[in-house]
Design a protein around this motif. Structure first.
Motif, PDB file in Angstrom:
ATOM      1  N   ASN A 241      45.991  35.630  22.399  1.00  0.00           N
ATOM      2  CA  ASN A 241      47.477  35.186  22.731  1.00  0.00           C
ATOM      3  C   ASN A 241      47.426  34.243  23.911  1.00  0.00           C
ATOM      4  N   TYR A 242      48.415  33.286  23.836  1.00  0.00           N
ATOM      5  CA  TYR A 242      48.411  32.125  24.707  1.00  0.00           C
ATOM      6  C   TYR A 242      48.728  32.411  25.963  1.00  0.00           C
ATOM      7  N   PHE A 243      49.587  33.494  26.111  1.00  0.00           N
ATOM      8  CA  PHE A 243      50.072  33.901  27.503  1.00  0.00           C
ATOM      9  C   PHE A 243      48.618  34.649  28.262  1.00  0.00           C
ATOM     10  N   VAL A 244      48.103  35.412  27.504  1.00  0.00           N
ATOM     11  CA  VAL A 244      46.987  36.316  27.919  1.00  0.00           C
ATOM     12  C   VAL A 244      45.655  35.043  28.458  1.00  0.00           C
ATOM     13  N   LYS A 245      45.480  34.096  27.720  1.00  0.00           N
ATOM     14  CA  LYS A 245      44.677  33.140  27.748  1.00  0.00           C
ATOM     15  C   LYS A 245      44.931  32.223  29.296  1.00  0.00           C
ATOM     16  N   VAL A 246      45.902  32.015  29.152  1.00  0.00           N
ATOM     17  CA  VAL A 246      46.670  31.083  30.417  1.00  0.00           C
ATOM     18  C   VAL A 246      46.270  31.897  31.851  1.00  0.00           C
ATOM     19  N   PHE A 247      46.636  33.281  31.792  1.00  0.00           N
ATOM     20  CA  PHE A 247      46.764  33.924  32.990  1.00  0.00           C
ATOM     21  C   PHE A 247      45.604  34.861  33.249  1.00  0.00           C
ATOM     22  N   SER A 248      44.713  35.124  32.098  1.00  0.00           N
ATOM     23  CA  SER A 248      43.686  36.053  32.170  1.00  0.00           C
ATOM     24  C   SER A 248      42.594  35.613  33.366  1.00  0.00           C
ATOM     25  N   VAL A 249      42.276  36.345  34.417  1.00  0.00           N
ATOM     26  CA  VAL A 249      41.073  36.042  35.196  1.00  0.00           C
ATOM     27  C   VAL A 249      39.658  36.010  34.409  1.00  0.00           C
ATOM     28  N   ASN A 250      39.582  36.629  33.460  1.00  0.00           N
ATOM     29  CA  ASN A 250      38.590  36.566  32.603  1.00  0.00           C
ATOM     30  C   ASN A 250      38.346  35.449  31.640  1.00  0.00           C
ATOM     31  N   SER A 251      39.216  34.389  31.560  1.00  0.00           N
ATOM     32  CA  SER A 251      39.359  33.251  30.765  1.00  0.00           C
ATOM     33  C   SER A 251      38.957  31.959  31.549  1.00  0.00           C
ATOM     34  N   GLU A 252      38.666  30.882  30.758  1.00  0.00           N
ATOM     35  CA  GLU A 252      38.441  29.739  31.494  1.00  0.00           C
ATOM     36  C   GLU A 252      39.280  28.568  31.205  1.00  0.00           C
ATOM     37  N   ARG A 253      39.309  27.676  32.262  1.00  0.00           N
ATOM     38  CA  ARG A 253      40.181  26.717  32.224  1.00  0.00           C
ATOM     39  C   ARG A 253      41.593  26.988  32.101  1.00  0.00           C
ATOM     40  N   ASN A 254      42.092  27.799  32.849  1.00  0.00           N
ATOM     41  CA  ASN A 254      43.478  28.364  32.951  1.00  0.00           C
ATOM     42  C   ASN A 254      44.041  28.383  34.440  1.00  0.00           C
ATOM     43  N   ILE A 255      45.238  28.902  34.549  1.00  0.00           N
ATOM     44  CA  ILE A 255      45.864  29.008  35.872  1.00  0.00           C
ATOM     45  C   ILE A 255      44.797  29.631  37.005  1.00  0.00           C
ATOM     46  N   PRO A 256      44.431  30.984  36.675  1.00  0.00           N
ATOM     47  CA  PRO A 256      43.556  31.390  37.866  1.00  0.00           C
ATOM     48  C   PRO A 256      42.313  30.501  38.180  1.00  0.00           C
ATOM     49  N   THR A 257      41.772  29.810  37.099  1.00  0.00           N
ATOM     50  CA  THR A 257      40.755  28.958  37.306  1.00  0.00           C
ATOM     51  C   THR A 257      41.061  27.590  38.127  1.00  0.00           C
ATOM     52  N   ALA A 258      41.909  27.143  37.934  1.00  0.00           N
ATOM     53  CA  ALA A 258      42.808  25.838  38.791  1.00  0.00           C
ATOM     54  C   ALA A 258      42.950  26.423  40.189  1.00  0.00           C
ATOM     55  N   TYR A 259      43.381  27.597  40.284  1.00  0.00           N
ATOM     56  CA  TYR A 259      43.665  28.002  41.658  1.00  0.00           C
ATOM     57  C   TYR A 259      42.642  28.282  42.423  1.00  0.00           C
ATOM     58  N   SER A 260      41.509  28.742  41.789  1.00  0.00           N
ATOM     59  CA  SER A 260      40.174  29.109  42.562  1.00  0.00           C
ATOM     60  C   SER A 260      39.510  27.787  42.924  1.00  0.00           C
TER      61      SER A 260
END
Length: 261
Positions: A44-63
């Motif tokens: 799911n798009y929302f899960v991929k965008v916010f999951s810390v276990n996914s890559e190239r998303n919002i948590p990755t950008a923050y880190s």
């Protein structure tokens, strides 16, 4: 018109802690929704965008940005230490470059490229299933041993924060990674225990960086006189020769000179 934005340790730390808390909570509930709610999948798009276990998303950008900010702060300290001819100026420079690389690695997941070659070479299972921890762990040990003298030259409050940040970050990045690797090798990655382990891992990493940023900004404020951004905006009455300028002024003289060089 002039605006001044001071790098206040308390303000920055509180802001970053709020951001980390929001990211972790949203990630965890999105993962749980993908696991329990019908019609919601991990793709799911929302899960991929916010999951810390996914890559190239919002948590990755923050880190990646938080690590880049560490590199900037370390570079600022290295610049001042170079002016003072501090014998540990190169240690600060190396730290700045290390965090620049870690930021790039976080954004591009470069260490993940070590997993498959190392897994094949070591025929790895169990806690070594994510085999990038082997070469990285060796490098971490070498780094820590080479920085012992540097650590003990720091003021006691800064030293304690450095140690706390290191323990928290490495505890997440390597310690929880080993736990997650064992769980993934035994039961795969699509299960609740693994998702909880990954959430704890990423939380510790982000928290460790917040503590380190607090240590650096506190050190700059207490021992280097502080640093702030001055933003100049051209007004209607400004002369034609003036230009809009956004810059970082030179650091003032050290507020506390009673510190080992």
């Amino acid at each position: 018109m002039k605006f001044q934005i001071p790098l206040t340790p308390g303000t920055i730390t509180q802001f970053l802690l709020r951001v980390v808390t929001c990211l972790v909570v949203i990630s965890f509930f999105s993962e749980m929704a993908a696991y329990f709610l019908p019609g919601v999948r991990s793709e799911n798009y929302f899960v991929k965008v916010f999951s810390v276990n996914s890559e190239r998303n919002i948590p990755t950008a923050y880190s990646a940005l938080a690590l880049l900010f560490c590199s900037f702060l370390l570079g600022t300290i290295a610049y001042m230490k170079n002016l003072d001819s501090c014998r540990y100026k190169n240690h600060w420079k190396v730290l700045s470059f290390i965090f620049l690389y870690i930021s790039i690695d976080e954004a591009g997941q470069l260490h993940e490229k070590l997993v498959q070659p190392m897994r094949t070479m070591l025929n790895a299972t169990g806690i070594l299933y994510f085999t990038w921890v082997v070469p990285v762990g060796i490098l971490v040990v070498i780094f820590l041993l080479s920085y012992i003298k540097f650590l003990f030259h720091l003021p006691v409050p800064t030293r304690k924060l450095f140690v706390a940040a290191t323990v928290i970050y490495i505890g997440g990045a390597l310690g929880m990674e080993l736990v997650g690797a064992y769980q993934a090798s035994v039961a795969g990655e699509d299960n609740i225990p693994y998702k909880i382990i990954v959430t704890v891992e990423e939380s510790l990493e982000m928290l460790g960086i917040v503590v380190f940023i607090h240590a650096l900004t506190s050190y700059i404020k207490t021992y280097l006189g502080g640093v702030s951004w001055n933003i100049y905006i051209q007004g209607k009455q400004t002369q034609v020769t003036e230009h809009e300028n956004i810059g970082i002024p030179a650091l003032s003289a050290p507020a506390n000179t009673n510190i080992s060089r």
